[in-house]
Scaffold this motif. Structure first.
Motif, PDB file in Angstrom:
ATOM      1  N   ILE A  45       0.838  -1.198   0.000  1.00  0.00           N
ATOM      2  CA  ILE A  45       0.000   0.000   0.000  1.00  0.00           C
ATOM      3  C   ILE A  45       0.872   1.247   0.000  1.00  0.00           C
ATOM      4  O   ILE A  45       0.517   2.265  -0.572  1.00  0.00           O
ATOM      5  CB  ILE A  45      -0.902   0.007   1.251  1.00  0.00           C
ATOM      6  CG1 ILE A  45      -1.864  -1.170   1.197  1.00  0.00           C
ATOM      7  CG2 ILE A  45      -1.651   1.310   1.382  1.00  0.00           C
ATOM      8  CD1 ILE A  45      -2.646  -1.347   2.468  1.00  0.00           C
ATOM      9  N   LEU A  83      -1.104  13.819   7.574  1.00  0.00           N
ATOM     10  CA  LEU A  83      -2.258  13.110   7.013  1.00  0.00           C
ATOM     11  C   LEU A  83      -2.563  13.612   5.606  1.00  0.00           C
ATOM     12  O   LEU A  83      -2.833  12.817   4.699  1.00  0.00           O
ATOM     13  CB  LEU A  83      -3.484  13.303   7.906  1.00  0.00           C
ATOM     14  CG  LEU A  83      -3.526  12.497   9.199  1.00  0.00           C
ATOM     15  CD1 LEU A  83      -4.686  12.967  10.081  1.00  0.00           C
ATOM     16  CD2 LEU A  83      -3.662  11.007   8.914  1.00  0.00           C
ATOM     17  N   SER A  84      -2.517  14.921   5.413  1.00  0.00           N
ATOM     18  CA  SER A  84      -2.811  15.490   4.095  1.00  0.00           C
ATOM     19  C   SER A  84      -1.843  14.958   3.047  1.00  0.00           C
ATOM     20  O   SER A  84      -2.249  14.534   1.965  1.00  0.00           O
ATOM     21  CB  SER A  84      -2.698  17.011   4.129  1.00  0.00           C
ATOM     22  OG  SER A  84      -3.645  17.562   4.995  1.00  0.00           O
ATOM     23  N   HIS A  93      -0.031  12.273   3.129  1.00  0.00           N
ATOM     24  CA  HIS A  93      -0.231  10.851   2.885  1.00  0.00           C
ATOM     25  C   HIS A  93      -1.464  10.613   2.038  1.00  0.00           C
ATOM     26  O   HIS A  93      -1.468   9.762   1.143  1.00  0.00           O
ATOM     27  CB  HIS A  93      -0.349  10.098   4.214  1.00  0.00           C
ATOM     28  CG  HIS A  93       0.972   9.854   4.847  1.00  0.00           C
ATOM     29  ND1 HIS A  93       1.121   9.218   6.054  1.00  0.00           N
ATOM     30  CD2 HIS A  93       2.219  10.141   4.421  1.00  0.00           C
ATOM     31  CE1 HIS A  93       2.408   9.138   6.335  1.00  0.00           C
ATOM     32  NE2 HIS A  93       3.086   9.707   5.373  1.00  0.00           N
ATOM     33  N   LEU A  94      -2.509  11.368   2.323  1.00  0.00           N
ATOM     34  CA  LEU A  94      -3.730  11.206   1.529  1.00  0.00           C
ATOM     35  C   LEU A  94      -3.466  11.538   0.068  1.00  0.00           C
ATOM     36  O   LEU A  94      -3.822  10.781  -0.833  1.00  0.00           O
ATOM     37  CB  LEU A  94      -4.843  12.089   2.098  1.00  0.00           C
ATOM     38  CG  LEU A  94      -6.149  12.102   1.309  1.00  0.00           C
ATOM     39  CD1 LEU A  94      -6.705  10.701   1.112  1.00  0.00           C
ATOM     40  CD2 LEU A  94      -7.191  12.978   2.013  1.00  0.00           C
ATOM     41  N   ILE A  95      -2.793  12.655  -0.161  1.00  0.00           N
ATOM     42  CA  ILE A  95      -2.529  13.057  -1.542  1.00  0.00           C
ATOM     43  C   ILE A  95      -1.633  12.044  -2.235  1.00  0.00           C
ATOM     44  O   ILE A  95      -1.897  11.644  -3.375  1.00  0.00           O
ATOM     45  CB  ILE A  95      -1.895  14.467  -1.578  1.00  0.00           C
ATOM     46  CG1 ILE A  95      -2.930  15.507  -1.139  1.00  0.00           C
ATOM     47  CG2 ILE A  95      -1.375  14.795  -2.979  1.00  0.00           C
ATOM     48  CD1 ILE A  95      -2.385  16.907  -0.970  1.00  0.00           C
ATOM     49  N   THR A 133      -1.368   8.923  -1.589  1.00  0.00           N
ATOM     50  CA  THR A 133      -2.107   7.679  -1.813  1.00  0.00           C
ATOM     51  C   THR A 133      -3.097   7.847  -2.963  1.00  0.00           C
ATOM     52  O   THR A 133      -3.286   6.931  -3.769  1.00  0.00           O
ATOM     53  CB  THR A 133      -2.828   7.243  -0.529  1.00  0.00           C
ATOM     54  OG1 THR A 133      -1.894   7.202   0.550  1.00  0.00           O
ATOM     55  CG2 THR A 133      -3.440   5.864  -0.686  1.00  0.00           C
ATOM     56  N   MET A 134      -3.684   9.037  -3.090  1.00  0.00           N
ATOM     57  CA  MET A 134      -4.550   9.298  -4.252  1.00  0.00           C
ATOM     58  C   MET A 134      -3.714   9.255  -5.528  1.00  0.00           C
ATOM     59  O   MET A 134      -4.151   8.721  -6.549  1.00  0.00           O
ATOM     60  CB  MET A 134      -5.254  10.644  -4.097  1.00  0.00           C
ATOM     61  CG  MET A 134      -6.302  10.656  -2.984  1.00  0.00           C
ATOM     62  SD  MET A 134      -7.376  12.134  -2.985  1.00  0.00           S
ATOM     63  CE  MET A 134      -6.213  13.426  -2.667  1.00  0.00           C
ATOM     64  N   ASP A 135      -2.504   9.816  -5.470  1.00  0.00           N
ATOM     65  CA  ASP A 135      -1.606   9.729  -6.628  1.00  0.00           C
ATOM     66  C   ASP A 135      -1.381   8.276  -7.015  1.00  0.00           C
ATOM     67  O   ASP A 135      -1.344   7.939  -8.200  1.00  0.00           O
ATOM     68  CB  ASP A 135      -0.241  10.352  -6.295  1.00  0.00           C
ATOM     69  CG  ASP A 135      -0.298  11.864  -6.240  1.00  0.00           C
ATOM     70  OD1 ASP A 135      -1.336  12.434  -6.645  1.00  0.00           O
ATOM     71  OD2 ASP A 135       0.678  12.479  -5.778  1.00  0.00           O
ATOM     72  N   CYS A 136      -1.221   7.448  -5.994  1.00  0.00           N
ATOM     73  CA  CYS A 136      -0.967   6.029  -6.242  1.00  0.00           C
ATOM     74  C   CYS A 136      -2.139   5.384  -6.979  1.00  0.00           C
ATOM     75  O   CYS A 136      -1.939   4.655  -7.953  1.00  0.00           O
ATOM     76  CB  CYS A 136      -0.723   5.356  -4.899  1.00  0.00           C
ATOM     77  SG  CYS A 136      -0.400   3.600  -5.002  1.00  0.00           S
ATOM     78  N   VAL A 137      -3.353   5.673  -6.534  1.00  0.00           N
ATOM     79  CA  VAL A 137      -4.544   5.132  -7.213  1.00  0.00           C
ATOM     80  C   VAL A 137      -4.564   5.594  -8.663  1.00  0.00           C
ATOM     81  O   VAL A 137      -4.742   4.792  -9.594  1.00  0.00           O
ATOM     82  CB  VAL A 137      -5.836   5.597  -6.507  1.00  0.00           C
ATOM     83  CG1 VAL A 137      -7.061   5.172  -7.314  1.00  0.00           C
ATOM     84  CG2 VAL A 137      -5.910   5.038  -5.100  1.00  0.00           C
ATOM     85  N   ALA A 138      -4.333   6.885  -8.871  1.00  0.00           N
ATOM     86  CA  ALA A 138      -4.379   7.430 -10.225  1.00  0.00           C
ATOM     87  C   ALA A 138      -3.291   6.810 -11.093  1.00  0.00           C
ATOM     88  O   ALA A 138      -3.534   6.443 -12.250  1.00  0.00           O
ATOM     89  CB  ALA A 138      -4.234   8.949 -10.180  1.00  0.00           C
ATOM     90  N   ASN A 139      -2.088   6.648 -10.543  1.00  0.00           N
ATOM     91  CA  ASN A 139      -0.995   6.041 -11.299  1.00  0.00           C
ATOM     92  C   ASN A 139      -1.323   4.611 -11.704  1.00  0.00           C
ATOM     93  O   ASN A 139      -1.114   4.217 -12.844  1.00  0.00           O
ATOM     94  CB  ASN A 139       0.290   6.047 -10.473  1.00  0.00           C
ATOM     95  CG  ASN A 139       0.972   7.393 -10.505  1.00  0.00           C
ATOM     96  OD1 ASN A 139       0.801   8.155 -11.450  1.00  0.00           O
ATOM     97  ND2 ASN A 139       1.720   7.701  -9.464  1.00  0.00           N
ATOM     98  N   ASP A 140      -1.827   3.844 -10.751  1.00  0.00           N
ATOM     99  CA  ASP A 140      -2.187   2.448 -11.037  1.00  0.00           C
ATOM    100  C   ASP A 140      -3.207   2.373 -12.158  1.00  0.00           C
ATOM    101  O   ASP A 140      -3.158   1.480 -13.000  1.00  0.00           O
ATOM    102  CB  ASP A 140      -2.805   1.799  -9.795  1.00  0.00           C
ATOM    103  CG  ASP A 140      -1.753   1.302  -8.812  1.00  0.00           C
ATOM    104  OD1 ASP A 140      -0.587   1.685  -8.955  1.00  0.00           O
ATOM    105  OD2 ASP A 140      -2.127   0.538  -7.898  1.00  0.00           O
TER     106      ASP A 140
END
Lengths: 228, 228
Positions: B80, B138-139, B141-143, B145-152
DNA sequence: CGATAAATTGATAACAATCAATACTGGTGG
DNA sequence: CCACCAGTATTGATTGTTATCAATTTATCG
């Protein structure tokens, strides 16, 4: 986009007050918070936020669904999150970059509350209740986004669809029925699938007792679905 | 696991103080924060946190890399996030569920700082500086992690690898060389790939001027890589 | 009821996981 | 310093999964 009047019907007001954001604010903080807010109504497909745009506000969805997504250079898009009534989005800009890292588009007609970032940031400085609300919201969003990464990486399309159905099933076992709160294309994007792949996932779940008719999804045996 | 002494070498101390967490704390808050901390040393492959375990602490990595991941029922795992020196993990438990939503495993020998959740939560209540640090972390990490979703969802394996290389390239154009700070298998997991897929991605990037020897990656023309 | 959007289905191709075999690497002790 | 060993990485062959394109069918909304 609508005007900035704070005129809410009862349902919208109830949704707003139930958010970790407004819930449990002391009288004074509540007043201040209200002064940082305005209400907007947007139509289906309207852009609320553009990637790269300077961030000056975050939003709370009162009604409708909002799609957060990114674009690749060749024009394909990928959803990052779907914000439902009661959800906020853009609150990650309170303490981070000043540019939005995504587009936000109304999936249908929506009622939103707009919060001025700077004002809320100042408020959080004085009121631990507001800080706590921000941290709670950020934590939940972070966890659900991590869940999203794990789901994408661990599960196939039918498994992700099954997970979604199970997450909205009110019961633990036996038969159940749920109603999708939005279009299937939105669900597809939310699960990281093309609409065709969602269709195929649904039909592959038929043998596990899942029946789809329009927005109604019926499950013969919730427990059996969990085995997928 | 090591003991709880607060004995840090200069490098570890510098890493700790540069985190948004410790950086800019006032004298009194700093003292309190130090009292909520302990230092741990873990060996390669040690589990630091287990999914489902009751959360009582979050951690800051001073040295080494930590892999956050989830398991599926059939034993496959999906990363993750990879926490690098200076990163925290588990801080999302401050204001959320009490159970960790992931495993955390030391990818190599690591030095960590352990923060007691309840103590930091209490501190944040009194000290806006600590709240701010939590929100900032937190901000981010959230951003990311969103980058990660978009990249995937948007990019293929070679594109994700190119993005990673570019993100670590010190220069904007021309030739460059970087050194991977960890094993390739860790990079593979970080990008949501099997190790074999990472290998193949590297070799498919050869025609774009990317040469890999051990942990050294050389790029003939950074600008050209950006076109992928 | 008709126009328009949404969803389904089929055929194909791209992509990445998996399995298996081989090559490489770094660290260890002789 | 070298040889060996275990963990790491690469390569090939194959399979499974999902995107994409195209053609219908089905819903939805005026």
């Amino acid at each position: 986009m609508g005007n900035g009047d704070i005129k809410l019907n009862n349902r919208d007001r109830a949704v707003l007050m139930k958010t970790p954001f407004m819930h449990g604010l002391t009288g004074n903080s509540l007043v201040k918070m209200l002064s940082a807010m305005s209400v907007e109504t947007v139509s289906a497909r309207d852009l609320i936020v553009r990637e790269g745009q300077r961030a000056e506000a975050f939003y709370c969805v009162l009604n409708g669904y909002v799609r957060l997504y990114r674009l690749s250079r060749d024009g394909r898009d990928a959803d990052i999150r779907i914000s439902a009534p009661g959800d906020t989005f853009g609150e990650c800009m309170l303490y981070a970059d000043r540019k939005y890292p995504f587009f936000a588009q109304a999936a249908e007609t929506c009622t939103l509350v707009r919060f001025d970032l700077q004002t809320v940031k100042d408020l959080a400085e004085e009121d631990p209740g507001i800080s706590r609300a921000v941290m709670t919201t950020l934590s939940r969003h972070l966890i659900s986004t991590m869940d999203c990464v794990a789901n994408d990486r661990l599960f196939t399309a039918p498994q992700r669809v099954a997970n979604y159905i199970l997450s909205r099933c009110p019961v633990d076992g036996g038969p159940a029925a749920i109603r999708l709160p939005f279009q299937k294309s939105l669900l597809a994007g939310m699960l990281g699938l093309a609409p065709e792949a969602l269709s195929r996932a649904f039909s592959s779940l038929r043998k596990t007792g899942v029946t789809v008719r329009g927005r109604i999804i019926q499950v013969v045996d919730v427990q059996a679905l969990r085995e997928i």
